[in-house]
Scaffold this motif. Sequence first.
Motif, PDB file in Angstrom:
ATOM      1  N   MET A   1      44.944  32.213  36.083  1.00 29.82           N
ATOM      2  CA  MET A   1      43.584  32.685  36.259  1.00 29.82           C
ATOM      3  C   MET A   1      43.549  34.197  36.465  1.00 29.82           C
ATOM      4  SD  MET A   1      40.669  31.184  38.554  1.00 29.82           S
ATOM      5  CE  MET A   1      39.306  32.109  39.087  1.00 29.82           C
ATOM      6  N   ASN A   2      44.501  34.707  37.198  1.00 30.13           N
ATOM      7  CA  ASN A   2      44.538  36.139  37.467  1.00 30.13           C
ATOM      8  C   ASN A   2      44.749  36.936  36.182  1.00 30.13           C
ATOM      9  OD1 ASN A   2      44.423  38.440  38.934  1.00 30.13           O
ATOM     10  ND2 ASN A   2      46.508  38.317  39.703  1.00 30.13           N
ATOM     11  N   ARG A   3      45.600  36.446  35.279  1.00 29.85           N
ATOM     12  CA  ARG A   3      45.831  37.142  34.016  1.00 29.85           C
ATOM     13  C   ARG A   3      44.564  37.194  33.177  1.00 29.85           C
ATOM     14  NH1 ARG A   3      51.624  34.784  32.027  1.00 29.85           N
ATOM     15  NH2 ARG A   3      52.827  35.640  33.738  1.00 29.85           N
ATOM     16  N   GLY A   4      43.819  36.106  33.163  1.00 29.19           N
ATOM     17  CA  GLY A   4      42.568  36.074  32.422  1.00 29.19           C
ATOM     18  C   GLY A   4      41.575  37.087  32.956  1.00 29.19           C
ATOM     19  N   HIS A   5      41.537  37.234  34.269  1.00 30.98           N
ATOM     20  CA  HIS A   5      40.622  38.199  34.881  1.00 30.98           C
ATOM     21  C   HIS A   5      40.960  39.615  34.436  1.00 30.98           C
ATOM     22  CE1 HIS A   5      38.268  40.379  37.839  1.00 30.98           C
ATOM     23  NE2 HIS A   5      39.371  41.021  38.180  1.00 30.98           N
ATOM     24  N   TRP A   6      42.239  39.979  34.453  1.00 33.70           N
ATOM     25  CA  TRP A   6      42.610  41.341  34.080  1.00 33.70           C
ATOM     26  C   TRP A   6      42.462  41.578  32.592  1.00 33.70           C
ATOM     27  CZ3 TRP A   6      42.003  44.705  37.494  1.00 33.70           C
ATOM     28  CH2 TRP A   6      42.255  44.416  38.825  1.00 33.70           C
ATOM     29  N   GLY A   7      42.562  40.528  31.800  1.00 34.27           N
ATOM     30  CA  GLY A   7      42.290  40.673  30.366  1.00 34.27           C
ATOM     31  C   GLY A   7      40.843  41.036  30.112  1.00 34.27           C
ATOM     32  N   ILE A   8      39.944  40.410  30.866  1.00 33.43           N
ATOM     33  CA  ILE A   8      38.515  40.725  30.750  1.00 33.43           C
ATOM     34  C   ILE A   8      38.248  42.127  31.283  1.00 33.43           C
ATOM     35  CG2 ILE A   8      36.226  40.103  31.623  1.00 33.43           C
ATOM     36  CD1 ILE A   8      37.214  37.170  31.522  1.00 33.43           C
ATOM     37  N   GLU A   9      38.855  42.477  32.405  1.00 30.99           N
ATOM     38  CA  GLU A   9      38.670  43.820  32.966  1.00 30.99           C
ATOM     39  C   GLU A   9      39.177  44.887  31.995  1.00 30.99           C
ATOM     40  OE1 GLU A   9      37.132  45.116  35.654  1.00 30.99           O
ATOM     41  OE2 GLU A   9      36.372  43.100  35.954  1.00 30.99           O
ATOM     42  N   SER A  10      40.250  44.581  31.291  1.00 26.66           N
ATOM     43  CA  SER A  10      40.785  45.525  30.311  1.00 26.66           C
ATOM     44  C   SER A  10      39.756  45.808  29.227  1.00 26.66           C
ATOM     45  CB  SER A  10      42.060  44.954  29.694  1.00 26.66           C
ATOM     46  OG  SER A  10      42.452  45.710  28.586  1.00 26.66           O
ATOM     47  N   LEU A  11      39.087  44.753  28.735  1.00 27.88           N
ATOM     48  CA  LEU A  11      38.060  44.928  27.715  1.00 27.88           C
ATOM     49  C   LEU A  11      36.888  45.730  28.259  1.00 27.88           C
ATOM     50  CD1 LEU A  11      37.022  44.347  24.881  1.00 27.88           C
ATOM     51  CD2 LEU A  11      36.021  42.248  25.784  1.00 27.88           C
ATOM     52  N   HIS A  12      36.469  45.430  29.488  1.00 27.29           N
ATOM     53  CA  HIS A  12      35.370  46.185  30.096  1.00 27.29           C
ATOM     54  C   HIS A  12      35.735  47.660  30.237  1.00 27.29           C
ATOM     55  CE1 HIS A  12      32.610  42.974  30.927  1.00 27.29           C
ATOM     56  NE2 HIS A  12      33.564  42.263  31.494  1.00 27.29           N
TER      57      HIS A  12
END
Length: 85
Positions: A1-12
């Motif tokens: 779950m944490n990896r998914g969060h940072w993937g989204i933050e990277s796009l933002h």
Amino acid sequence: MNRGHWGIESLHYIIDWNYDEDRGRIRTGFGPENVTRLRRFAIGLLKSFQRLTQSIAEMMRKLCFRTRLVFDYLRMTKNATRATP
């Protein structure tokens, strides 16, 4: 779950840094949602052609001055070649 969060933050981060989205002035109706979708589409398209040593910001700067490459990426011209920025 944490990896998914940072993937989204990277796009933002990419969208905010390259398009300065936080200071956008589109605020009514479906405008903000539509512009964000176009920006995400553009980032996705750039990522599909991105080299390991090249940043999205660098690709955007290059495409600003070489508009023919934009059409080659989108294969919108009859004699479009495989784009290699």
